[in-house]
Design a protein around this motif. Sequence first.
Motif, PDB file in Angstrom:
ATOM      1  N   GLU A   1      44.715  37.461  37.160  1.00 52.86           N
ATOM      2  CA  GLU A   1      43.761  37.666  36.081  1.00 52.86           C
ATOM      3  C   GLU A   1      42.496  36.824  36.219  1.00 52.86           C
ATOM      4  O   GLU A   1      41.449  37.182  35.696  1.00 52.86           O
ATOM      5  CB  GLU A   1      44.398  37.496  34.697  1.00 52.86           C
ATOM      6  N   ILE A   2      42.601  35.743  36.948  1.00 55.26           N
ATOM      7  CA  ILE A   2      41.407  34.926  37.160  1.00 55.26           C
ATOM      8  C   ILE A   2      40.403  35.714  37.994  1.00 55.26           C
ATOM      9  O   ILE A   2      39.213  35.769  37.672  1.00 55.26           O
ATOM     10  CB  ILE A   2      41.742  33.620  37.916  1.00 55.26           C
ATOM     11  N   PHE A   3      40.886  36.334  39.048  1.00 54.22           N
ATOM     12  CA  PHE A   3      39.995  37.151  39.872  1.00 54.22           C
ATOM     13  C   PHE A   3      39.408  38.281  39.022  1.00 54.22           C
ATOM     14  O   PHE A   3      38.223  38.610  39.122  1.00 54.22           O
ATOM     15  CB  PHE A   3      40.745  37.749  41.069  1.00 54.22           C
TER      16      PHE A   3
ATOM     17  N   THR B   1      49.301  40.293  36.076  1.00 50.11           N
ATOM     18  CA  THR B   1      49.805  39.238  35.201  1.00 50.11           C
ATOM     19  C   THR B   1      49.204  39.398  33.833  1.00 50.11           C
ATOM     20  O   THR B   1      48.000  39.303  33.670  1.00 50.11           O
ATOM     21  CB  THR B   1      49.420  37.813  35.683  1.00 50.11           C
ATOM     22  N   ASP B   2      50.038  39.633  32.867  1.00 45.41           N
ATOM     23  CA  ASP B   2      49.521  39.830  31.523  1.00 45.41           C
ATOM     24  C   ASP B   2      49.427  38.501  30.806  1.00 45.41           C
ATOM     25  O   ASP B   2      50.221  38.160  29.951  1.00 45.41           O
ATOM     26  CB  ASP B   2      50.444  40.777  30.759  1.00 45.41           C
ATOM     27  N   GLY B   3      48.422  37.731  31.175  1.00 42.17           N
ATOM     28  CA  GLY B   3      48.265  36.408  30.581  1.00 42.17           C
ATOM     29  C   GLY B   3      47.318  36.431  29.420  1.00 42.17           C
ATOM     30  O   GLY B   3      46.863  37.475  28.961  1.00 42.17           O
ATOM     31  N   ILE B   4      47.015  35.244  29.006  1.00 42.72           N
ATOM     32  CA  ILE B   4      46.207  35.018  27.828  1.00 42.72           C
ATOM     33  C   ILE B   4      44.753  35.418  28.091  1.00 42.72           C
ATOM     34  O   ILE B   4      44.037  35.846  27.193  1.00 42.72           O
ATOM     35  CB  ILE B   4      46.375  33.522  27.490  1.00 42.72           C
ATOM     36  N   ILE B   5      44.332  35.311  29.323  1.00 41.95           N
ATOM     37  CA  ILE B   5      42.956  35.667  29.655  1.00 41.95           C
ATOM     38  C   ILE B   5      42.751  37.168  29.520  1.00 41.95           C
ATOM     39  O   ILE B   5      41.794  37.626  28.904  1.00 41.95           O
ATOM     40  CB  ILE B   5      42.606  35.249  31.096  1.00 41.95           C
TER      41      ILE B   5
END
Lengths: 340, 340
Positions: free
Chosen positions: B252-254, B279-283
């Motif tokens: 998710e950072i990318f 990745t289902d993260g907070i971002i």
Amino acid sequence: MRRKVTKKQNAKEIDVTISTVSKSLRDSTEISEDTRQKVQAFAKLYNYKPNNIALSLKNRKSKTICIIIPEVIHHFFATVISGVEHVANENGYNVIVCLSDESFDKEVINMEMLANGSIDGFIMSLSKETQQKRDFHHITEVISQGMPVVMFDRVTNEILCDKVIIDDDLAAYNATQYLIDKGFKKIALLSTVDYVSVGKLRTDGYVRALKNNDLAVEEHLILKIEDTENFESPIEALIKNNDIDAIFAVNEIFAVTAIKLANKLGKKIPEDISIIGFTDGIISKYSSPSITTVSQNGVKMGEKAAKMLIEKLEIEEEDYEEQYKTEVIETELVERESTI
Amino acid sequence: MRRKVTKKQNAKEIDVTISTVSKSLRDSTEISEDTRQKVQAFAKLYNYKPNNIALSLKNRKSKTICIIIPEVIHHFFATVISGVEHVANENGYNVIVCLSDESFDKEVINMEMLANGSIDGFIMSLSKETQQKRDFHHITEVISQGMPVVMFDRVTNEILCDKVIIDDDLAAYNATQYLIDKGFKKIALLSTVDYVSVGKLRTDGYVRALKNNDLAVEEHLILKIEDTENFESPIEALIKNNDIDAIFAVNEIFAVTAIKLANKLGKKIPEDISIIGFTDGIISKYSSPSITTVSQNGVKMGEKAAKMLIEKLEIEEEDYEEQYKTEVIETELVERESTI
DNA sequence: CTGAAAGCGCTTACAG
DNA sequence: CTGAAAGCGCTTACAG
């Protein structure tokens, strides 16, 4: 499947006693060069490692510390763990991480489970429920048994122990002042309910800043959010029904949500509304616009907490004097795109 | 400062032996009702709790497991910890969290330190450096000593043990196919270097999807990012120099960085470029626009891994048969605003 | 130079 | 019904 080799086997092999083995392995000059070498060779060959548990029992300390946090998922807490880990490992300590899940009961169970020899001390941040109940008996219990505790972030005055905090009130004051200096007059506050210690302090700082600048504290611009799930509609209502020009949010989730809702209502950030958050997490950094925020150095807090705990642990019993410090970690306002 | 009370003191007080105390506390019918009560009353009064370390030594198991992860700061790993904690605690296990910081040496040190009685088993995800070196001796060592290991996410075929993974290749294939179905033809890939196992697999899935749909695999649309710090300019160049209509990012950072850079270059998301992350993260959730992503259920992975480990731990020695499973956790494409 | 003993805190098979 | 002994794996003060 090869079982671990113990001193006993080593002793049998070399045909000496286990005391001799023990001494040889510590390279005691008491033992002849010759047997020392034999023992060490055997140990090396079988990759002998002393049993930590036996050592813990013998030494009455486990060289492990426990950190209890309300949630790992919060970036700030993850950051603290990271700091604790580093200094703990540097000093030969392991760290057990426990999650209270914001529950009083889990906090109590975790502490009771570990306070019996498994660990040497605690680093902790109070769960919401504990703060609400104001029941700290599990902590005083542990402290009275002589186990050091260091609290961080969510602390309480009712417990006497070492603490690591930031000056939440001042940081909030400064953030609000920053907005005031920009010329904003209608500054909304997105905070938590008052029993969350840091929420209360940040609210205080906000109020103090307004008052010091002769600005009215308008209750309808202050939102104290309890529920961590459904807080969107009150925020949306606040933005919609008031002609605000800035928002100070007490954490980054509230800040980023405010941005989304403002956008939805056709307001531009930062042109129409400036926003400052709290906690310099991953959201603030990657949000569009990125969020101006009060950075709380979690790694540093963790490091400091671990240092204080280990210091207490390594003090000689006789030199021990009951004396507690509260360490205040500096915060910093990180300016980004969400404020003009 | 009150020291912890032990069975010995209890015995002395009631004037029986420590064996009697031990039995009384387990409520053995061997002991008279009368002394049992006396002992229990004393224990209660002084809040007696058995010493965990002594029990560990006696039982040759510590009822604690260790999870080694490359980083806590990554939301996905935090999520896995959370899953592990829950099932561990439910089963009366503690969990030690170790961070390898993506370093081979730290991974080795952590394992060696804990493999000697402190813990009963490991749950781990390989550090980048370990994957690069392909040196797994520390893991085989531990396994050959009879300590169970469960690997998750970043695993290797070179080790025989229980594993919990997602089908990275398939998930990437599906994400790419989703973009192809939308009619996109110039789909860029933001991946990691190949030695990161999951990065490689996701790249494979992307390539496979393109090929299966008779689309050209264009090398200049594939970015394999090594450095986790300065990856902005290559991404920016990729977006600028190619007329792409979609991006599949391997984390998710990318993905969020691509959004920022695309915006900077005057491209609108999703109108000009659609983006899918991993990745289902907070971002992904809080980004504007929020990011369509392959959700990797970290909590579930953690829970499963803990279950598998504990199952192995509680198997009777004689019933033990060497048999390893690889559990595949379902992924899911979460549709949000970054794709049309 | 080497070993027997006591002890860290606990459990349990065995005697009495 | 109660206790003495052995043992988990280790260390260390004390004898020899």
